[in-house]
Design a protein around this motif. Structure first.
Motif, PDB file in Angstrom:
ATOM      1  N   GLY A  37      43.632  48.754  33.827  1.00  0.00           N
ATOM      2  CA  GLY A  37      43.398  48.694  35.264  1.00  0.00           C
ATOM      3  C   GLY A  37      42.860  47.341  35.694  1.00  0.00           C
ATOM      4  O   GLY A  37      42.025  46.759  35.000  1.00  0.00           O
ATOM      5  N   VAL A  38      43.329  46.849  36.813  1.00  0.00           N
ATOM      6  CA  VAL A  38      42.879  45.556  37.329  1.00  0.00           C
ATOM      7  C   VAL A  38      42.439  45.647  38.789  1.00  0.00           C
ATOM      8  O   VAL A  38      42.270  44.628  39.454  1.00  0.00           O
ATOM      9  N   GLU A  39      42.232  46.864  39.255  1.00  0.00           N
ATOM     10  CA  GLU A  39      41.802  47.050  40.633  1.00  0.00           C
ATOM     11  C   GLU A  39      40.524  46.271  40.887  1.00  0.00           C
ATOM     12  O   GLU A  39      39.586  46.307  40.087  1.00  0.00           O
ATOM     13  N   GLY A  40      40.490  45.538  41.984  1.00  0.00           N
ATOM     14  CA  GLY A  40      39.307  44.760  42.335  1.00  0.00           C
ATOM     15  C   GLY A  40      39.371  43.312  41.879  1.00  0.00           C
ATOM     16  O   GLY A  40      38.532  42.513  42.264  1.00  0.00           O
ATOM     17  N   LEU A  41      40.333  42.969  41.022  1.00  0.00           N
ATOM     18  CA  LEU A  41      40.483  41.579  40.585  1.00  0.00           C
ATOM     19  C   LEU A  41      41.472  40.876  41.493  1.00  0.00           C
ATOM     20  O   LEU A  41      42.414  41.483  42.001  1.00  0.00           O
ATOM     21  N   ASP A  42      41.294  39.573  41.683  1.00  0.00           N
ATOM     22  CA  ASP A  42      42.272  38.826  42.470  1.00  0.00           C
ATOM     23  C   ASP A  42      43.262  38.128  41.543  1.00  0.00           C
ATOM     24  O   ASP A  42      43.113  38.146  40.318  1.00  0.00           O
ATOM     25  N   THR A  43      44.268  37.519  42.115  1.00  0.00           N
ATOM     26  CA  THR A  43      45.334  36.879  41.336  1.00  0.00           C
ATOM     27  C   THR A  43      44.797  35.802  40.405  1.00  0.00           C
ATOM     28  O   THR A  43      45.212  35.708  39.256  1.00  0.00           O
ATOM     29  N   GLU A  44      43.856  35.003  40.878  1.00  0.00           N
ATOM     30  CA  GLU A  44      43.294  33.930  40.047  1.00  0.00           C
ATOM     31  C   GLU A  44      42.588  34.507  38.819  1.00  0.00           C
ATOM     32  O   GLU A  44      42.742  34.001  37.714  1.00  0.00           O
ATOM     33  N   GLN A  45      41.827  35.575  38.996  1.00  0.00           N
ATOM     34  CA  GLN A  45      41.149  36.201  37.862  1.00  0.00           C
ATOM     35  C   GLN A  45      42.159  36.719  36.838  1.00  0.00           C
ATOM     36  O   GLN A  45      41.953  36.592  35.635  1.00  0.00           O
ATOM     37  N   LEU A  46      43.246  37.296  37.316  1.00  0.00           N
ATOM     38  CA  LEU A  46      44.273  37.805  36.407  1.00  0.00           C
ATOM     39  C   LEU A  46      44.956  36.670  35.646  1.00  0.00           C
ATOM     40  O   LEU A  46      45.213  36.775  34.451  1.00  0.00           O
ATOM     41  N   GLU A  47      45.234  35.572  36.340  1.00  0.00           N
ATOM     42  CA  GLU A  47      45.879  34.423  35.695  1.00  0.00           C
ATOM     43  C   GLU A  47      44.971  33.806  34.641  1.00  0.00           C
ATOM     44  O   GLU A  47      45.406  33.494  33.536  1.00  0.00           O
TER      45      GLU A  47
END
Length: 90
Positions: A37-47
């Motif tokens: 799950g990645v709910e609450g993360l933004d695109t930069e955090q995921l990258e």
């Protein structure tokens, strides 16, 4: 970590469950996918989180020698005292 057989679930259920814990999906008893799950993360955090260069940088920093906060504060204090003495002599 929760393990769910592919035949016993659907994508919506996996995504919902993955917001609370990692989900391993199995086919014929063998792992075939991991849902995180990645709910609450933004695109930069995921990258950043999936960037090998970032994790290599973290690994390098963790191998470096460190000092405690008390040691750092003492070092700063000595530096300030030294600067004060130089200023007095000018």
């Amino acid at each position: 970590m929760k393990v769910i057989a592919l035949k016993e679930t659907n994508l919506d259920a996996c995504v919902s469950e993955a917001q609370h814990e990692r989900i391993v999906i199995t086919r014929n008893g063998k792992p075939v996918a991991l849902v995180v799950g990645v709910e609450g993360l933004d695109t930069e955090q995921l990258e950043i989180g999936s960037n090998p260069a970032f994790w290599e940088l973290i690994a390098q920093r963790r191998r470096q020698r460190t000092i405690s906060r008390a040691q750092l504060e003492e070092k700063i204090s000595r530096s300030r005292k030294g600067q004060a003495k130089v200023t007095q002599h000018l």
